[in-house]
Design a protein around this motif. Structure first.
Motif, PDB file in Angstrom:
ATOM      1  N   LEU A 119      -5.842 -29.331  33.611  1.00  0.00           N
ATOM      2  CA  LEU A 119      -5.325 -28.103  33.036  1.00  0.00           C
ATOM      3  C   LEU A 119      -5.137 -27.086  34.149  1.00  0.00           C
ATOM      4  O   LEU A 119      -6.080 -26.770  34.876  1.00  0.00           O
ATOM      5  N   LYS A 120      -3.896 -26.602  34.304  1.00  0.00           N
ATOM      6  CA  LYS A 120      -3.584 -25.620  35.338  1.00  0.00           C
ATOM      7  C   LYS A 120      -2.931 -24.408  34.691  1.00  0.00           C
ATOM      8  O   LYS A 120      -2.091 -24.553  33.812  1.00  0.00           O
ATOM      9  N   VAL A 121      -3.327 -23.235  35.166  1.00  0.00           N
ATOM     10  CA  VAL A 121      -2.736 -21.990  34.681  1.00  0.00           C
ATOM     11  C   VAL A 121      -2.190 -21.240  35.884  1.00  0.00           C
ATOM     12  O   VAL A 121      -2.878 -21.068  36.889  1.00  0.00           O
ATOM     13  N   CYS A 122      -0.951 -20.785  35.763  1.00  0.00           N
ATOM     14  CA  CYS A 122      -0.322 -20.008  36.818  1.00  0.00           C
ATOM     15  C   CYS A 122      -0.911 -18.608  36.850  1.00  0.00           C
ATOM     16  O   CYS A 122      -1.047 -17.962  35.819  1.00  0.00           O
ATOM     17  N   ARG A 123      -1.265 -18.153  38.046  1.00  0.00           N
ATOM     18  CA  ARG A 123      -1.747 -16.791  38.222  1.00  0.00           C
ATOM     19  C   ARG A 123      -0.809 -15.991  39.124  1.00  0.00           C
ATOM     20  O   ARG A 123      -1.173 -14.960  39.681  1.00  0.00           O
ATOM     21  N   GLY A 124       0.430 -16.466  39.261  1.00  0.00           N
ATOM     22  CA  GLY A 124       1.430 -15.752  40.045  1.00  0.00           C
ATOM     23  C   GLY A 124       1.773 -14.424  39.404  1.00  0.00           C
ATOM     24  O   GLY A 124       1.387 -14.136  38.261  1.00  0.00           O
ATOM     25  N   THR A 125       2.506 -13.619  40.126  1.00  0.00           N
ATOM     26  CA  THR A 125       2.797 -12.257  39.677  1.00  0.00           C
ATOM     27  C   THR A 125       3.465 -12.214  38.310  1.00  0.00           C
ATOM     28  O   THR A 125       3.028 -11.478  37.413  1.00  0.00           O
ATOM     29  N   ALA A 126       4.515 -13.002  38.112  1.00  0.00           N
ATOM     30  CA  ALA A 126       5.226 -12.968  36.834  1.00  0.00           C
ATOM     31  C   ALA A 126       4.310 -13.383  35.682  1.00  0.00           C
ATOM     32  O   ALA A 126       4.289 -12.737  34.627  1.00  0.00           O
ATOM     33  N   CYS A 127       3.543 -14.438  35.877  1.00  0.00           N
ATOM     34  CA  CYS A 127       2.643 -14.887  34.820  1.00  0.00           C
ATOM     35  C   CYS A 127       1.508 -13.891  34.592  1.00  0.00           C
ATOM     36  O   CYS A 127       1.112 -13.643  33.453  1.00  0.00           O
ATOM     37  N   SER A 178       7.844 -21.504  37.420  1.00  0.00           N
ATOM     38  CA  SER A 178       8.474 -21.368  36.103  1.00  0.00           C
ATOM     39  C   SER A 178       8.311 -19.937  35.605  1.00  0.00           C
ATOM     40  O   SER A 178       7.926 -19.699  34.461  1.00  0.00           O
ATOM     41  N   CYS A 179       8.635 -18.998  36.457  1.00  0.00           N
ATOM     42  CA  CYS A 179       8.365 -17.583  36.194  1.00  0.00           C
ATOM     43  C   CYS A 179       8.988 -17.081  34.891  1.00  0.00           C
ATOM     44  O   CYS A 179       8.399 -16.265  34.194  1.00  0.00           O
ATOM     45  N   ALA A 180      10.160 -17.556  34.548  1.00  0.00           N
ATOM     46  CA  ALA A 180      10.829 -17.103  33.325  1.00  0.00           C
ATOM     47  C   ALA A 180      10.082 -17.546  32.076  1.00  0.00           C
ATOM     48  O   ALA A 180      10.282 -16.982  30.998  1.00  0.00           O
ATOM     49  N   LEU A 181       9.204 -18.549  32.208  1.00  0.00           N
ATOM     50  CA  LEU A 181       8.462 -19.068  31.064  1.00  0.00           C
ATOM     51  C   LEU A 181       7.042 -18.505  30.962  1.00  0.00           C
ATOM     52  O   LEU A 181       6.280 -18.936  30.120  1.00  0.00           O
ATOM     53  N   GLY A 218       0.411 -32.584  33.312  1.00  0.00           N
ATOM     54  CA  GLY A 218       1.791 -32.645  33.760  1.00  0.00           C
ATOM     55  C   GLY A 218       2.813 -32.072  32.799  1.00  0.00           C
ATOM     56  O   GLY A 218       3.973 -31.905  33.150  1.00  0.00           O
ATOM     57  N   ARG A 219       2.410 -31.772  31.587  1.00  0.00           N
ATOM     58  CA  ARG A 219       3.331 -31.180  30.610  1.00  0.00           C
ATOM     59  C   ARG A 219       3.272 -29.660  30.697  1.00  0.00           C
ATOM     60  O   ARG A 219       2.184 -29.074  30.642  1.00  0.00           O
ATOM     61  N   VAL A 220       4.421 -29.036  30.816  1.00  0.00           N
ATOM     62  CA  VAL A 220       4.516 -27.584  30.985  1.00  0.00           C
ATOM     63  C   VAL A 220       4.625 -26.904  29.624  1.00  0.00           C
ATOM     64  O   VAL A 220       5.455 -27.277  28.793  1.00  0.00           O
ATOM     65  N   TYR A 221       3.783 -25.890  29.441  1.00  0.00           N
ATOM     66  CA  TYR A 221       3.821 -25.052  28.242  1.00  0.00           C
ATOM     67  C   TYR A 221       4.178 -23.640  28.687  1.00  0.00           C
ATOM     68  O   TYR A 221       3.497 -23.063  29.541  1.00  0.00           O
ATOM     69  N   GLY A 222       5.235 -23.068  28.123  1.00  0.00           N
ATOM     70  CA  GLY A 222       5.677 -21.737  28.504  1.00  0.00           C
ATOM     71  C   GLY A 222       5.424 -20.712  27.429  1.00  0.00           C
ATOM     72  O   GLY A 222       5.255 -21.043  26.256  1.00  0.00           O
ATOM     73  N   ARG A 223       5.405 -19.466  27.876  1.00  0.00           N
ATOM     74  CA  ARG A 223       5.180 -18.305  26.995  1.00  0.00           C
ATOM     75  C   ARG A 223       3.926 -18.501  26.138  1.00  0.00           C
ATOM     76  O   ARG A 223       3.930 -18.268  24.924  1.00  0.00           O
ATOM     77  N   VAL A 224       2.868 -18.957  26.784  1.00  0.00           N
ATOM     78  CA  VAL A 224       1.630 -19.288  26.091  1.00  0.00           C
ATOM     79  C   VAL A 224       0.893 -18.023  25.670  1.00  0.00           C
ATOM     80  O   VAL A 224       0.829 -17.047  26.412  1.00  0.00           O
ATOM     81  N   THR A 225       0.339 -18.072  24.477  1.00  0.00           N
ATOM     82  CA  THR A 225      -0.512 -16.997  23.972  1.00  0.00           C
ATOM     83  C   THR A 225      -1.940 -17.534  23.857  1.00  0.00           C
ATOM     84  O   THR A 225      -2.142 -18.749  23.744  1.00  0.00           O
ATOM     85  N   PRO A 226      -2.926 -16.645  23.848  1.00  0.00           N
ATOM     86  CA  PRO A 226      -4.307 -17.112  23.682  1.00  0.00           C
ATOM     87  C   PRO A 226      -4.497 -17.952  22.414  1.00  0.00           C
ATOM     88  O   PRO A 226      -5.283 -18.894  22.411  1.00  0.00           O
ATOM     89  N   ALA A 227      -3.766 -17.624  21.362  1.00  0.00           N
ATOM     90  CA  ALA A 227      -3.893 -18.375  20.106  1.00  0.00           C
ATOM     91  C   ALA A 227      -3.427 -19.822  20.247  1.00  0.00           C
ATOM     92  O   ALA A 227      -3.845 -20.689  19.464  1.00  0.00           O
ATOM     93  N   GLN A 228      -2.601 -20.136  21.231  1.00  0.00           N
ATOM     94  CA  GLN A 228      -2.092 -21.495  21.430  1.00  0.00           C
ATOM     95  C   GLN A 228      -3.018 -22.380  22.258  1.00  0.00           C
ATOM     96  O   GLN A 228      -2.841 -23.594  22.297  1.00  0.00           O
ATOM     97  N   VAL A 229      -3.995 -21.783  22.910  1.00  0.00           N
ATOM     98  CA  VAL A 229      -4.842 -22.533  23.840  1.00  0.00           C
ATOM     99  C   VAL A 229      -5.544 -23.712  23.167  1.00  0.00           C
ATOM    100  O   VAL A 229      -5.560 -24.820  23.694  1.00  0.00           O
ATOM    101  N   LYS A 230      -6.104 -23.495  21.992  1.00  0.00           N
ATOM    102  CA  LYS A 230      -6.830 -24.577  21.304  1.00  0.00           C
ATOM    103  C   LYS A 230      -5.915 -25.770  21.044  1.00  0.00           C
ATOM    104  O   LYS A 230      -6.300 -26.922  21.267  1.00  0.00           O
ATOM    105  N   ASP A 231      -4.690 -25.520  20.604  1.00  0.00           N
ATOM    106  CA  ASP A 231      -3.744 -26.604  20.355  1.00  0.00           C
ATOM    107  C   ASP A 231      -3.337 -27.305  21.650  1.00  0.00           C
ATOM    108  O   ASP A 231      -3.186 -28.525  21.680  1.00  0.00           O
ATOM    109  N   ILE A 232      -3.161 -26.542  22.720  1.00  0.00           N
ATOM    110  CA  ILE A 232      -2.810 -27.141  24.013  1.00  0.00           C
ATOM    111  C   ILE A 232      -3.941 -28.036  24.488  1.00  0.00           C
ATOM    112  O   ILE A 232      -3.708 -29.157  24.973  1.00  0.00           O
ATOM    113  N   LEU A 233      -5.168 -27.592  24.340  1.00  0.00           N
ATOM    114  CA  LEU A 233      -6.319 -28.407  24.746  1.00  0.00           C
ATOM    115  C   LEU A 233      -6.376 -29.715  23.981  1.00  0.00           C
ATOM    116  O   LEU A 233      -6.717 -30.755  24.538  1.00  0.00           O
TER     117      LEU A 233
END
Length: 147
Positions: free
Chosen positions: A70-78, A117-120, A128-143
């Motif tokens: 599990l990887k989370v982007c911490r770049g400026t846009a994200c 994937s800054c736009a997402l 390896g699967r990318v999830y964009g525009r993630v909200t905290p409420a989606q985390v459980k489903d992603i896990l």
């Protein structure tokens, strides 16, 4: 594949250090202290030289990874779009912090500088699967892999 079999594929020249480490990482998912020591002996290097290379490159792991990555982007846009909230929710759900692996070996979690994937944003990558525009409420489903 055992370390001896990997080392047998390579000569004893220093230039083989990175290819050997890549092979070890690919086979076992991390580079153990025992593997580093065996590589040092094989190449005639000090243990600290090999350790220095392993710890310099982020591609190498010093402990076994979880079954799921599990990887989370911490770049400026994200970051601007709320990645800190996603990171906090993942840490809460898994009970581990950045760079950690759950006690049951199911998940490894890390933050990364940019996923490109800054736009997402905010972006999460699970196995390896990318999830964009993630909200905290989606985390459980992603896990769970449901999202």
């Amino acid at each position: 594949m055992k370390i001896e079999a990997i080392l047998a594929k390579f000569g004893r020249e220093r230039l083989n250090l990175i290819p050997i480490l890549h092979e070890i990482q690919a086979q076992s998912g991390y580079v153990s202290p025992e593997a580093m020591q065996a590589v040092a002996v094989h190449l005639g290097l000090s243990d600290s030289e090999v350790y220095g290379v392993v710890t310099f490159y982020t591609a190498y792991k010093l402990k076994p990874a979880g079954r799921h990555s599990l990887k989370v982007c911490r770049g400026t846009a994200c970051h601007v779009k709320g990645s800190e909230k996603i990171i906090g929710e993942i840490e809460k759900q898994l009970g581990i912090s950045d760079g950690g692996t759950t006690g049951d070996g199911e998940y490894s979690f890390e933050t990364v500088a940019c996923l490109g994937s800054c736009a997402l944003g905010p972006v999460v990558v699970r196995d390896g699967r990318v999830y964009g525009r993630v909200t905290p409420a989606q985390v459980k489903d992603i896990l769970r892999g449901d999202e």
